[in-house]
Design an enzyme around this catalytic site. Structure first.
Site, PDB file in Angstrom:
ATOM      1  N   HIS A   1      10.703  -3.702   2.545  1.00 55.48           N
ATOM      2  CA  HIS A   1      11.100  -2.299   2.413  1.00 55.48           C
ATOM      3  C   HIS A   1      11.629  -1.784   3.737  1.00 55.48           C
ATOM      4  O   HIS A   1      11.260  -2.264   4.800  1.00 55.48           O
ATOM      5  CB  HIS A   1       9.973  -1.397   1.872  1.00 55.48           C
ATOM      6  CG  HIS A   1       8.729  -1.245   2.702  1.00 55.48           C
ATOM      7  ND1 HIS A   1       8.001  -2.302   3.195  1.00 55.48           N
ATOM      8  CD2 HIS A   1       8.061  -0.129   3.091  1.00 55.48           C
ATOM      9  CE1 HIS A   1       6.930  -1.861   3.849  1.00 55.48           C
ATOM     10  NE2 HIS A   1       6.948  -0.542   3.818  1.00 55.48           N
TER      11      HIS A   1
ATOM     12  N   HIS B   1       0.821  -1.219   0.000  1.00 56.75           N
ATOM     13  CA  HIS B   1       0.000   0.000   0.000  1.00 56.75           C
ATOM     14  C   HIS B   1       0.855   1.269   0.000  1.00 56.75           C
ATOM     15  O   HIS B   1       0.589   2.196   0.770  1.00 56.75           O
ATOM     16  CB  HIS B   1      -1.001  -0.031   1.168  1.00 56.75           C
ATOM     17  CG  HIS B   1      -0.372  -0.118   2.533  1.00 56.75           C
ATOM     18  ND1 HIS B   1      -1.023  -0.655   3.609  1.00 56.75           N
ATOM     19  CD2 HIS B   1       0.834   0.296   3.004  1.00 56.75           C
ATOM     20  CE1 HIS B   1      -0.242  -0.565   4.686  1.00 56.75           C
ATOM     21  NE2 HIS B   1       0.881   0.010   4.342  1.00 56.75           N
TER      22      HIS B   1
HETATM   23 FE   LIG Z   1       2.551   0.874   5.260  1.00 58.03          FE
END
Ligand SMILES: [Fe+3]
Ligand SMILES: [Fe+3]
Lengths: 289, 146, 289, 146
Positions: free
Chosen positions: C197, C12
């Site tokens: 990430h 997202h």
């Molecule tokens: Fe997030």
């Protein structure tokens, strides 16, 4: 290491705070109630903790329907007495213990309790009335509570509230968390609310002295069985607001006998009185034996 | 909905569950607004106008205007929220609770100092305790309902 | 009765929302990413649910350090897209489903998950970017999301965050809750966030394609084993923000094979792409077989 | 404190745990205040004066003024909160993340489109990956540290 040495239990009726704040404690209505706390104030002076972990419920004060946490742990540095509509109580600001509170948060979440952590909230009569009862009148500016206090809020306003079983297990998790804190601290855990009372509807004013005292007997002697009491029994027998008693099971679960010490706690004090306003007042002090 | 509601057989008692909470959302939010002194002042100055600022039902507004706490509860109100109305009026919790029983303030207070309402007959709907529907309003024995 | 028919998983990333809001989806940088969602948009039109239960995390938007819920369930009627500092995204208001949400709350709390219920909050990119990816551009005023959405927030910002195991069990509890709702509703559960990430420090920009894909394989085929992955593995292998993947386990736990249907879910779609801004994008659609 | 912190052996990575959160409380609250346009305007008009309204440490204020996000993180900042500073400056998440690596914006972006930073050598402190302390700042190979 830190350790939980004792647990204290008491109802937290707003009218008791009003009686103290307006110097009415000597009136005939209130005398027998406050007499039940004479021992407790001496006991607290003689057994002054380094930190109080205080289990209570907010009464639609800090938490409106915007946001309803099941369990909220106060990790902030301080908490102001709330204005519940009649003005804030004239009592000292509550100093928190962010280090211990954060430590407990970390440990208890890793034990699969889904806490909400709160750094900023005002605390209502649910928290300040037990402090007043146990510590006596304190000047809001020049006075102080005897030690830092970690507020722990339990939702008992909107159903479903956590089960007695869940509360009892949470107490055990809190004990493990406290005992894994490196600093040498004497911690008391207080459970508040109850006993039988109903503030609403045609059944308002319900008091069930027999049930209350049987519940107390069992909570002291066989807390695991007491924790199995279903919600409906509290509501039916002790009134819609009697459900607050599940909070006492958090404090009880943190005692050493539950963790297997084998020795039941010592009942340092037990008191029961009807009424304070709409409510039956129960009060216990249990020391780890 | 299939979830159990075992608490529906208790006389004179409304449990504030998720359904009540949804029904009473704006009523209770209105009550919360009374925790601010300026809102209390505005409400007192013109109750109807202040209520009209909230998306409450007409029944909810009428119950508030009449200070009928039983009606407020039936419309989703919760006593801890409704207490903000009582605080605005200068009432104690005992006065508010008593107002829902149909008893006079004196009689309610006397019941409490005498040990409170008895549980006998008040556990289940259909028994004969003083909180049962067929004995409402209380404290009116021998009087015609008005 | 209501039932969960499918689960959708997607990263997202905020930059994806920006790309859509500024009509940059045709640029070379973004084309391959959006191509991965062409199938998904058709699939969602063909498999339109009545309600989406959308698991995401707020990114210090609705919840500051004032209050940090571990799990927060949105029971409100609507939720506005948040201003995260660059202005609110130009997307439709999110309509909730208070009846089903309240029902799930009641059931899941009684299954010993200590939820926080929220009636008022703004929803950030964590919730709106998955909707945009799956539904395409929607006019903020004249457009609309295809159905009501129940937002479910998980704390993955301040440690400790809930374990993968706890999330997986929560998914199972949500399934039981949905299936006890009387109305006949087709419910999808979406898990968002991840994949690898890291947005901070000298190690920012970390991507671990091999680990991500091995994790996906295991999450599909053996979710119970995947749920046992400790936090430290996510952080070490998938970067400090890779921990968001625990949220996918909530959606996975709600699939029928976990409840013992015996039939593994059908993988309707699988996609993986690097990068979107700092992040590896993973995307799955699983249908109950 | 006796609780396990297994995440302290990862290079170039700070975990925002309860301890960091306590340390960074006011820094992060300051950041949250920047979600309101009027506060962003006041901050931009006089950064120092705005910072002085908050009970932050001098080191925290200096880190904010210098836009040194690594220093902010060391002082308890969390990236999602710190992003409000970047938003105020008109930066993207990629620019903010890149600024902590010592790499130029171009180099960082190029690393990302080429598949991102490799995990090899970057799992444990003491390996030889590009995120290890002895290889900081990155993108400066052959240059003297300034
Ligand atoms: Fe997030
Ligand atoms: Fe109470």
């Amino acid at each position: 290491m830190a350790r939980i040495t004792a647990s204290v239990y008491t109802s937290h009726v707003p009218a008791i705070g009003v009686a103290m704040d307006l110097q009415k404690t000597g009136e005939d209505y209130w005398k027998p109630l406050f007499a039940g706390y004479d021992f407790s104030r001496r006991w607290l002076r003689d057994n002054r903790p380094d930190v109080i972990f205080l289990v209570y419920n907010d009464h639609a004060t800090a938490f409106s329907l915007d946001l309803i946490p099941t369990f909220a742990l106060g990790t902030g540095a301080q908490f102001n007495p709330a204005d519940e509509g009649w003005g804030a109580r004239p009592v000292p600001v509550v100093q928190g213990h962010p280090e211990l509170a954060s430590h407990i948060a970390q440990s208890v979440i890793q034990q699969d309790f889904d806490l909400t952590l709160v750094n900023r909230m005002d605390v209502d009569h649910g928290l300040t009335v037990p402090l007043s009862l146990m510590c006596g009148e304190q000047d809001p500016v020049h006075g102080a509570w005897p030690c830092p206090v970690i507020p722990f809020h339990v939702n008992v306003v909107q159903y479903p509230v956590p089960s007695g079983q869940r509360c009892f297990q949470l107490g055990q998790a809190i004990r493990r968390a406290v005992e894994s804190f490196d600093e040498d601290l004497n911690v008391q855990i207080w459970g508040t609310g109850g006993m039988s009372h109903q503030l609403q509807g045609a059944r308002a004013g319900l008091i069930n002295r027999e049930w209350d005292n049987a519940w107390l007997d069992q909570m002291i002697a066989d807390p695991a069985a007491c924790a199995a009491t279903p919600h409906i029994d509290y509501v039916r027998e002790a009134g819609s607001e009697g459900i607050e008693l599940v909070m006492w099971l958090i404090a009880r679960g943190a005692m050493s006998d539950v963790a297997g010490s084998g020795r039941p706690p010592r009942v340092a004090h037990r008191f029961y009185h009807v009424p304070a306003s709409n409510t039956a007042v129960g009060h216990l002090i249990l020391e780890n034996a | 909905m299939a979830l159990d509601k075992p608490y529906q057989d208790i006389p004179g008692t409304t449990i504030f569950d998720a359904e009540q909470s949804r029904k009473g959302y704006w009523l209770n939010q209105f009550c919360t607004s009374l925790m601010k002194a300026e809102n209390r002042a505005r409400f007192k100055a013109d109750e109807r106008a202040y209520l009209d600022e909230w998306p409450m039902t007409e029944a909810q507004k009428a119950a508030v205007l009449a200070r009928d706490l039983n009606a407020c509860m039936a419309q989703g109100g919760n006593i801890y929220f409704l207490a903000r109305i009582g605080a605005t009026d200068g009432l104690s919790f005992q006065q508010m609770a008593g107002s829902m029983t149909g008893m006079s303030e004196q009689k309610y207070r006397h019941m409490m100092v005498s040990g409170g309402r008895s549980i006998e007959g008040n556990r289940y709907l259909g028994e004969d305790g003083d909180a049962q529907p067929h004995r409402q309003p209380q404290g009116q024995a021998g009087h015609t309902k008005d």
